[in-house]
Scaffold this motif. Structure first.
Motif, mmCIF file in Angstrom:
data_model
loop_
_atom_site.group_PDB
_atom_site.id
_atom_site.type_symbol
_atom_site.label_atom_id
_atom_site.label_comp_id
_atom_site.label_asym_id
_atom_site.label_seq_id
_atom_site.Cartn_x
_atom_site.Cartn_y
_atom_site.Cartn_z
ATOM 1 N N MET A 1 0.994 -1.158 0.176
ATOM 2 C CA MET A 1 -0.056 -0.107 -0.019
ATOM 3 C C MET A 1 0.987 1.263 0.051
ATOM 4 N N ALA A 2 0.623 2.251 -0.838
ATOM 5 C CA ALA A 2 1.403 3.414 -1.035
ATOM 6 C C ALA A 2 1.294 4.227 0.284
ATOM 7 N N ASP A 3 2.175 5.127 0.629
ATOM 8 C CA ASP A 3 2.151 5.978 1.854
ATOM 9 C C ASP A 3 1.408 7.228 1.669
ATOM 10 N N SER A 4 0.363 7.501 2.086
ATOM 11 C CA SER A 4 -0.393 8.865 1.510
ATOM 12 C C SER A 4 0.177 9.865 2.002
ATOM 13 N N THR A 5 1.365 9.994 2.982
ATOM 14 C CA THR A 5 1.869 11.226 3.367
ATOM 15 C C THR A 5 3.052 11.895 2.581
ATOM 16 N N VAL A 6 3.395 10.973 1.687
ATOM 17 C CA VAL A 6 4.311 11.427 0.438
ATOM 18 C C VAL A 6 3.758 11.966 -0.726
ATOM 19 N N PRO A 7 4.028 13.307 -1.088
ATOM 20 C CA PRO A 7 3.254 13.977 -2.176
ATOM 21 C C PRO A 7 3.612 13.076 -3.488
ATOM 22 N N PRO A 8 2.817 13.342 -4.392
ATOM 23 C CA PRO A 8 3.231 12.724 -5.863
ATOM 24 C C PRO A 8 4.261 13.241 -6.573
ATOM 25 N N SER A 9 4.940 12.532 -7.027
ATOM 26 C CA SER A 9 6.205 12.941 -7.824
ATOM 27 C C SER A 9 6.312 12.375 -9.104
ATOM 28 N N LEU A 10 7.357 13.198 -10.081
ATOM 29 C CA LEU A 10 7.435 12.704 -11.423
ATOM 30 C C LEU A 10 8.922 12.808 -11.854
ATOM 31 N N PRO A 11 9.525 11.905 -12.180
ATOM 32 C CA PRO A 11 10.895 12.249 -12.824
ATOM 33 C C PRO A 11 11.007 12.820 -14.124
ATOM 34 N N CYS A 12 11.956 13.915 -14.216
ATOM 35 C CA CYS A 12 12.205 14.661 -15.363
ATOM 36 C C CYS A 12 13.700 15.040 -15.426
ATOM 37 N N GLY A 13 14.061 15.603 -16.775
ATOM 38 C CA GLY A 13 15.023 16.460 -17.031
ATOM 39 C C GLY A 13 14.565 17.765 -17.253
ATOM 40 N N LEU A 14 15.429 18.771 -16.944
ATOM 41 C CA LEU A 14 15.242 20.198 -17.211
ATOM 42 C C LEU A 14 16.109 20.527 -18.068
ATOM 43 N N ILE A 15 15.718 21.298 -19.111
ATOM 44 C CA ILE A 15 16.610 21.820 -20.232
ATOM 45 C C ILE A 15 16.293 23.444 -20.264
ATOM 46 N N ASN A 16 17.536 23.956 -20.510
ATOM 47 C CA ASN A 16 17.525 25.276 -20.555
ATOM 48 C C ASN A 16 17.247 25.947 -22.055
ATOM 49 N N ALA A 17 17.647 27.180 -22.377
ATOM 50 C CA ALA A 17 17.248 27.466 -23.789
ATOM 51 C C ALA A 17 18.346 27.271 -24.702
ATOM 52 N N ALA A 18 19.357 26.849 -24.180
ATOM 53 C CA ALA A 18 20.765 26.370 -25.077
ATOM 54 C C ALA A 18 20.653 25.013 -25.204
ATOM 55 N N ASN A 19 19.604 24.301 -24.905
ATOM 56 C CA ASN A 19 19.364 22.828 -25.067
ATOM 57 C C ASN A 19 20.436 22.127 -23.964
ATOM 58 N N ARG A 20 20.857 22.531 -22.995
ATOM 59 C CA ARG A 20 21.539 21.951 -21.874
ATOM 60 C C ARG A 20 20.572 21.606 -20.698
ATOM 61 N N TYR A 21 21.050 20.294 -20.248
ATOM 62 C CA TYR A 21 20.401 19.576 -19.012
ATOM 63 C C TYR A 21 21.019 20.405 -17.890
ATOM 64 N N LEU A 22 19.956 20.703 -16.758
ATOM 65 C CA LEU A 22 20.332 21.127 -15.535
ATOM 66 C C LEU A 22 20.742 19.917 -14.636
ATOM 67 N N SER A 23 22.181 20.016 -14.009
ATOM 68 C CA SER A 23 22.828 18.928 -13.469
ATOM 69 C C SER A 23 22.841 19.361 -11.926
ATOM 70 N N ALA A 24 22.980 18.404 -11.138
ATOM 71 C CA ALA A 24 23.237 18.613 -9.797
ATOM 72 C C ALA A 24 24.614 17.863 -9.541
ATOM 73 N N GLU A 25 25.573 18.625 -9.113
ATOM 74 C CA GLU A 25 26.862 18.091 -8.921
ATOM 75 C C GLU A 25 27.153 17.989 -7.355
ATOM 76 N N PRO A 26 27.845 16.689 -7.036
ATOM 77 C CA PRO A 26 27.874 16.311 -5.750
ATOM 78 C C PRO A 26 29.109 17.281 -4.987
ATOM 79 N N PHE A 27 29.962 17.861 -5.694
ATOM 80 C CA PHE A 27 30.928 18.581 -5.243
ATOM 81 C C PHE A 27 30.127 20.110 -4.703
ATOM 82 N N ARG A 28 30.002 20.297 -3.320
ATOM 83 C CA ARG A 28 29.398 21.559 -2.994
ATOM 84 C C ARG A 28 28.042 21.709 -3.522
ATOM 85 N N PHE A 29 27.414 20.654 -3.869
ATOM 86 C CA PHE A 29 26.135 20.556 -4.257
ATOM 87 C C PHE A 29 25.838 21.611 -5.302
ATOM 88 N N GLN A 30 26.635 21.751 -6.134
ATOM 89 C CA GLN A 30 26.603 22.890 -7.138
ATOM 90 C C GLN A 30 25.439 22.439 -8.262
#
Length: 143
Positions: A1-30
């Motif tokens: 049974m799904a946990d009702s306290t967790v909000p619905p979520s959706l995986p995706c990729g975010l692209i800027n105007a230059a067609n580059r994906y937004l990345s989360a880097e592990p070094f200093r969470f840049q």
């Protein structure tokens, strides 16, 4: 049974105007926008925030869905009023709430509510109107 306290979520990729994906880097969470293809570092979870009731939503929130963006590092994307973007919050803070507005042509715009950002609806280009033809001026001293 799904946990009702967790909000619905959706995986995706975010692209800027230059067609580059937004990345989360592990070094200093840049946060950088250099990805050419969608990989693990470019996957973001859109966590939708339920509305607080009919009277609680403002006019700006009525035109978009409220959400948080969670990186693959389990950190929340946030922006301050000056536009500085960080990805180091372990829990969603005041700068981590975004609005997602979708247009009829399928494009979306991500807005940060505390600041009024200009995200115009897509429009057709204005028709070109012909003006008067350019006149050729004779060089001075020659006729």
């Amino acid at each position: 049974m799904a946990d009702s306290t967790v909000p619905p979520s959706l995986p995706c990729g975010l692209i800027n105007a230059a067609n580059r994906y937004l990345s989360a880097e592990p070094f200093r969470f840049q946060v950088v926008a250099t990805g050419l293809v969608l990989r693990l570092r470019q996957v973001w979870m859109l966590r939708f925030v339920p509305s607080q009731g009919a009277g609680a939503a403002g006019q700006a929130e009525e035109s978009g869905q409220r959400l948080h963006l969670l990186s693959w590092l389990q950190r929340f994307l946030a922006a301050d009023p000056n536009g500085k973007v960080t990805c180091d919050q372990e829990s969603p803070g005041p700068g981590a709430l975004f609005l997602l507005r979708q247009y009829p042509d399928g494009k979306v715009c991500k807005l940060h509510p505390p600041r009024t950002l200009h995200c115009p609806p897509p429009q057709a280009p204005a028709p070109l109107t012909p003006g008067p033809p350019p006149t050729a001026a004779a060089p001075e001293g020659k006729v």
